[in-house]
Design a protein around this motif. Structure first.
Motif, PDB file in Angstrom:
ATOM      1  N   LYS A   7      10.646  12.731  -1.183  1.00 57.72           N
ATOM      2  CA  LYS A   7      10.700  13.247   0.194  1.00 57.72           C
ATOM      3  C   LYS A   7      12.124  13.546   0.636  1.00 57.72           C
ATOM      4  N   ILE A   8      13.095  12.761   0.129  1.00 60.09           N
ATOM      5  CA  ILE A   8      14.483  12.980   0.554  1.00 60.09           C
ATOM      6  C   ILE A   8      15.327  13.558  -0.582  1.00 60.09           C
ATOM      7  N   ALA A   9      14.644  14.030  -1.638  1.00 61.22           N
ATOM      8  CA  ALA A   9      15.316  14.655  -2.788  1.00 61.22           C
ATOM      9  C   ALA A   9      16.304  13.708  -3.464  1.00 61.22           C
ATOM     10  N   LEU A  10      15.977  12.417  -3.463  1.00 58.76           N
ATOM     11  CA  LEU A  10      16.785  11.461  -4.225  1.00 58.76           C
ATOM     12  C   LEU A  10      16.505  11.654  -5.711  1.00 58.76           C
ATOM     13  N   ALA A  11      17.527  11.635  -6.531  1.00 55.92           N
ATOM     14  CA  ALA A  11      17.354  11.740  -7.982  1.00 55.92           C
ATOM     15  C   ALA A  11      16.467  10.597  -8.456  1.00 55.92           C
ATOM     16  N   THR A  26       4.436  -0.076 -11.881  1.00 57.07           N
ATOM     17  CA  THR A  26       3.686  -1.280 -12.236  1.00 57.07           C
ATOM     18  C   THR A  26       2.353  -1.337 -11.510  1.00 57.07           C
ATOM     19  N   SER A  27       2.102  -0.362 -10.656  1.00 56.71           N
ATOM     20  CA  SER A  27       0.837  -0.291  -9.928  1.00 56.71           C
ATOM     21  C   SER A  27       0.523   1.164  -9.602  1.00 56.71           C
ATOM     22  N   ALA A  28      -0.744   1.502  -9.630  1.00 60.41           N
ATOM     23  CA  ALA A  28      -1.168   2.845  -9.237  1.00 60.41           C
ATOM     24  C   ALA A  28      -0.968   3.063  -7.735  1.00 60.41           C
ATOM     25  N   GLN A  29      -0.729   1.981  -7.001  1.00 62.11           N
ATOM     26  CA  GLN A  29      -0.552   2.065  -5.550  1.00 62.11           C
ATOM     27  C   GLN A  29       0.887   2.354  -5.139  1.00 62.11           C
ATOM     28  N   THR A  30       1.777   2.562  -6.089  1.00 62.91           N
ATOM     29  CA  THR A  30       3.183   2.773  -5.744  1.00 62.91           C
ATOM     30  C   THR A  30       3.385   4.022  -4.890  1.00 62.91           C
ATOM     31  N   VAL A  31       4.294   3.906  -3.920  1.00 64.52           N
ATOM     32  CA  VAL A  31       4.715   5.075  -3.142  1.00 64.52           C
ATOM     33  C   VAL A  31       6.215   5.310  -3.317  1.00 64.52           C
ATOM     34  N   ALA A  32       6.812   4.559  -4.245  1.00 63.50           N
ATOM     35  CA  ALA A  32       8.273   4.596  -4.400  1.00 63.50           C
ATOM     36  C   ALA A  32       8.771   5.987  -4.777  1.00 63.50           C
ATOM     37  N   ALA A  33       8.218   6.568  -5.842  1.00 71.49           N
ATOM     38  CA  ALA A  33       8.675   7.892  -6.274  1.00 71.49           C
ATOM     39  C   ALA A  33       8.384   8.945  -5.210  1.00 71.49           C
ATOM     40  N   ALA A  34       7.277   8.806  -4.506  1.00 67.54           N
ATOM     41  CA  ALA A  34       6.942   9.760  -3.438  1.00 67.54           C
ATOM     42  C   ALA A  34       7.987   9.713  -2.330  1.00 67.54           C
ATOM     43  N   GLN A  35       8.443   8.501  -1.994  1.00 71.19           N
ATOM     44  CA  GLN A  35       9.464   8.366  -0.954  1.00 71.19           C
ATOM     45  C   GLN A  35      10.800   8.935  -1.430  1.00 71.19           C
TER      46      GLN A  35
END
Length: 263
Positions: A167-171, A155-164
């Protein structure tokens, strides 16, 4: 004997002359569909369950039919995910940047209790919350502990959710196309064509829509045509497998999701 040999040789040469080159099979093009904001209107939401394919039901915890509809979706064989409210969303379950981790955990636990059978979550709104690295890192670790996946609604270009998550190989996987920011049938049809074109270009596309009558009308009419167009409609778990936790070109570089700092 010699005549037979000559005739056989001529047949072989004729076959070679008329042989057609082997065509390269086209690249697979996959689509996944998530419908957000479910749990508010049962007759409307049941139209989502009737769509002819593996639609993912994203159910909001603070809706009157959240628990009942989660059970119905599960019985219908649909993947259920928690549509988790995040700032600027409000309400008793909503995550906000100023809340301590203990309160975030309490709200998440309560939301999962209201929406049973969840395989994962995606964010409802969340432009402020998904830009918080510490909270998103905690969330991804918690989802990994629960064996659930994450879909970044972006919902924002500022998201870091997928990057996080990466980092821990979460699906995890990220949304490519919102179908109905402009809720007219013409605009929704155009967005669906955008998703189809993107799937052909990059191999896959993740669509998010809402249970608006206009959205459902377009989907009911157009989704049955996907197979004839060479598009394979797959569920969100399969999409996560297809993408292998890699970012697309729109979301990152060399498969790595961009962060706030562009890394």
């Amino acid at each position: 004997m010699r005549l037979r040999f000559i005739l056989a040789l001529m047949c072989c040469l004729t076959g070679v002359a008329h042989a057609t080159p082997v065509a390269t099979p086209p690249q697979k093009a996959y689509l996944s569909l998530i419908i957000d904001d479910l749990g508010q209107n049962l007759p409307q939401d049941r139209r989502v369950l009737a769509l002819p394919g593996p639609v993912t039901a994203a159910i909001m915890p603070d809706t009157p039919h959240a628990t009942e509809f989660a059970r119905e979706a599960h019985r219908a064989g649909k993947i259920v995910i928690l549509h988790m409210p995040m700032a600027p969303a409000t309400g008793p379950f909503a995550w906000h940047p100023e809340l301590p981790i203990e309160e975030l955990e309490k709200r998440l636990n309560a939301a999962f209790k209201v929406v049973p059978y969840t395989a994962g979550i995606n964010n409802h709104m969340g432009s402020r919350m998904t830009a918080q690295p510490a909270a998103m890192a905690w969330l991804m670790a918690d989802l990994q502990r629960r064996h659930k996946f994450f879909v970044d609604s972006r919902t924002s270009a500022q998201t870091v959710a997928a990057a996080q998550a990466q980092k821990i190989a979460l699906a995890s996987v990220s949304r490519d196309v919102f179908l109905d920011d402009e809720p007219t049938e013409a605009a929704i049809f155009t967005q669906l064509q955008t998703a189809i074109s993107l799937a052909r270009k990059q191999g896959s596309a993740v669509m998010i829509g809402h249970p608006y009558p206009q959205t459902l009308a377009v989907l009911e009419r157009e989704l049955p045509k996907l197979k004839a167009q060479g598009i394979e409609w797959i569920d969100i778990k399969m999409m996560i497998s297809v993408r292998g936790n890699q970012a697309t070109a729109a979301h990152g570089k060399d498969g790595i999701y961009r962060t706030l700092h562009g890394n």
